[in-house]
Design a protein around this motif. Structure first.
Motif, mmCIF file in Angstrom:
data_model
loop_
_atom_site.group_PDB
_atom_site.id
_atom_site.type_symbol
_atom_site.label_atom_id
_atom_site.label_comp_id
_atom_site.label_asym_id
_atom_site.label_seq_id
_atom_site.Cartn_x
_atom_site.Cartn_y
_atom_site.Cartn_z
ATOM 1 N N THR A 95 -169.771 -32.923 12.958
ATOM 2 C CA THR A 95 -169.813 -32.832 14.420
ATOM 3 C C THR A 95 -170.922 -33.744 14.929
ATOM 4 O O THR A 95 -171.711 -34.275 14.137
ATOM 5 C CB THR A 95 -170.135 -31.389 14.868
ATOM 6 O OG1 THR A 95 -171.428 -31.054 14.355
ATOM 7 C CG2 THR A 95 -169.101 -30.392 14.375
ATOM 8 N N SER A 131 -172.598 -31.805 23.921
ATOM 9 C CA SER A 131 -171.518 -32.383 23.102
ATOM 10 C C SER A 131 -171.684 -32.050 21.626
ATOM 11 O O SER A 131 -170.971 -32.581 20.777
ATOM 12 C CB SER A 131 -171.506 -33.908 23.285
ATOM 13 O OG SER A 131 -172.753 -34.422 22.878
ATOM 14 N N LEU A 134 -168.634 -31.279 19.263
ATOM 15 C CA LEU A 134 -167.471 -32.184 19.224
ATOM 16 C C LEU A 134 -167.481 -33.032 17.954
ATOM 17 O O LEU A 134 -168.543 -33.320 17.397
ATOM 18 C CB LEU A 134 -167.493 -33.109 20.438
ATOM 19 C CG LEU A 134 -167.373 -32.449 21.815
ATOM 20 C CD1 LEU A 134 -167.537 -33.486 22.916
ATOM 21 C CD2 LEU A 134 -166.019 -31.755 21.951
ATOM 22 N N GLU A 138 -163.035 -36.809 18.841
ATOM 23 C CA GLU A 138 -162.844 -36.261 20.191
ATOM 24 C C GLU A 138 -163.660 -37.028 21.243
ATOM 25 O O GLU A 138 -163.686 -36.633 22.401
ATOM 26 C CB GLU A 138 -163.265 -34.781 20.220
ATOM 27 C CG GLU A 138 -162.434 -33.894 19.297
ATOM 28 C CD GLU A 138 -163.005 -32.497 19.173
ATOM 29 O OE1 GLU A 138 -162.343 -31.550 19.649
ATOM 30 O OE2 GLU A 138 -164.101 -32.343 18.599
#
Lengths: 247, 246
Positions: A95, A131, A134, A138
């Motif tokens: 991520t 964020s 994510l 993405e």
């Protein structure tokens, strides 16, 4: 405090890509390497950061000869280097948070909470708060660049290298990225080296510019001087687009 | 021939390079466990299906060859168990795992190479060879013995039930044959093969991925080469193990 490149040579077979480059990249400034495709910009950048071994010459980071120092010194020096790659080079399986935390986990003894705080801080700094969870798939191109910058500055480096920061971005996003790089460079007094062929970037943020032509340093100066060029390959390079006009 | 030695040399240097400037042990440990769990879980379904059927087919084919009645039916159990443990579970299953795990490793690392993720590791000062290879090799050497154990067990069980279902050999006769001719050393050989194959498949596939250059097409080619060279290395290793240990 700077990076000095002395007599840098690099060949691939018969092709002499870098032919004795000398240049100084200054601290707290945006140093730009510009030139047409195939002029040796990327090879030069890779030789400076150690992804390629030059055939001859020296790269000196504040007195440390990068290619001729011992492994421990090199490893320590590398902790002070941040790099944003052309395609961002984010780790797909991680991520945003994991990407940014990665260098901290590898090189610091920070607690999980400290790392989380640092990640939140740098993401805030690149204007991407929230964020964390994510995945790179993405994110948009501009967001990926910003996460790449966040990862590059996570360790608070003295040197920031940026390879084609605006490739694949729309002009507006490209400007945002340029301004971010500029802001961070001035704020943290980093020695920033940007490889680009985007003249908008050069004119907007280039403090110290080197123009490479056929493997040689053809010109150096700042973003004001470059617009006063009236002849030679640099003139052709700079004024090829109608968008960049002579003073 | 020159190319072969070039690749062998580069492979040896790569494997040697993984031990230079190792990173934090805890990070490698976590990555290795995660990889091992992923390899094992991801391959479990195919291992169960293939092993059970191979066991069943073995029983039926051996029974067909022993139709003369000169040998007792219990011999089927001993042959199925011995061939499963010695060869079919470790070697044949590893060929399948080379396709499943090897190609996965090569494409993962190859994609990291062509998208500059490996360069990013190196710029950070991380020993990319160690970071990418050690967890995968360790995981291979853990998960292969686990999968091969499951496979050998299911081949025997599959063979036993196929024999019973088809009327070739009863479960009692099958078990009797298995126990009568049981040799514990065969299990040792199976585990030796499993560990060697785990190492070969993961390291050869990682090598193919690590030195990929180009784009998506080359990643696919690296993945194919990983399977082909892993299988070639395995047959050579299989022969050497058989020659040296049996």
């Amino acid at each position: 405090m700077a990076i000095e490149v002395q007599n840098l040579h690099k060949s691939f077979g018969d092709k002499h890509v870098l032919q004795g480059i000398d240049f100084t990249f200054h601290k707290g400034k945006i140093n730009m390497i510009i030139g047409a495709s195939g002029s040796g910009k990327s090879v030069m950048l890779k030789s400076i950061v150690g992804l390629m071994e030059p055939d001859e010459g020296k790269v000196i980071f504040d007195g440390v000869d990068f290619h001729h120092c011992d492994m421990t010194t090199k490893r320590e020096l590398r902790k002070n280097i941040g790099m944003l790659f052309q395609g961002s080079a984010l780790f797909d399986s991680m991520t945003v948070e994991q990407n940014v935390t990665f260098p901290l986990q590898m090189f610091t003894k920070n607690s999980v909470a400290e790392n989380r705080d640092r990640v939140a801080f740098v993401l805030e700094r690149v204007k991407l708060p929230g964020s964390e969870k994510l995945y790179p798939s993405e994110l948009s191109g501009g967001m990926m660049k910003r996460v790449g910058i966040a990862r590059a500055i996570a360790m608070n480096p003295n040197y920031l290298f940026v390879d084609e920061p605006n490739s694949g971005l729309d002009p507006l996003t490209a400007k945002v990225i340029d301004e971010l790089i500029q802001e961070l460079t001035y704020e943290y007094e980093m020695t920033t080296v940007v490889v680009s062929h985007d003249m908008n970037s050069v004119v907007n943020i280039g403090d110290n510019i080197m123009f490479l032509y056929k493997g040689k340093k053809e010109w150096e100066g700042d973003n004001k001087a470059i617009l006063a060029i009236t002849s030679g390959p640099l003139e052709e390079f700079v004024f090829v687009s109608d968008l960049i006009r002579r003073n | 021939m020159y190319k072969l030695f070039y690749h062998i040399g580069r492979y040896v240097l790569l494997v040697r390079g993984i031990f230079k400037t190792p990173e934090k042990f805890s990070i490698y440990y976590q990555l290795a466990i995660r990889e091992a769990v992923s390899m094992t879980n991801g391959s479990l379904f195919i291992v169960v299906i293939i092993s059970t059927f191979i066991g069943g087919v073995q029983t039926i084919q051996i029974a067909y060859q022993l139709e003369t009645g000169l040998l007792p039916d219990s011999i089927i159990g001993s042959v199925v168990a011995a061939t499963s443990i010695l060869e079919l579970a470790p070697t044949v299953l590893s060929f399948i795992l080379a396709g499943r795990i090897g190609s996965n490793i090569a494409s993962q690392i190859g994609t990291m190479r062509v998208t500059e993720q490996i360069d990013a590791l190196e710029v950070m000062g991380i020993n990319s060879k160690g970071y990418l290879l050690i967890p995968r090799i360790v995981a291979g050497m853990i998960s292969f013995p686990v999968l091969i154990t499951i496979s050998a067990f299911l081949m025997v069980v599959g063979g036993m039930f196929a024999g019973q279902a088809g009327g070739e050999v009863t479960v009692t006769e099958f078990s009797q044959g298995m126990t009568e001719y049981y040799d514990g050393f065969q299990i040792v050989v199976m585990y030796i093969k499993a560990v060697i194959y785990g190492f070969l498949i993961s390291s050869i596939s990682a090598y193919q991925g690590f030195y990929t250059s180009g784009g998506a097409l080359e990643v696919g080619e690296a993945s194919t080469r990983a399977v082909v060279f892993s299988c070639l290395a395995m047959v050579v290793a299989d022969y050497l193990v058989a020659e040296l240990l049996l």
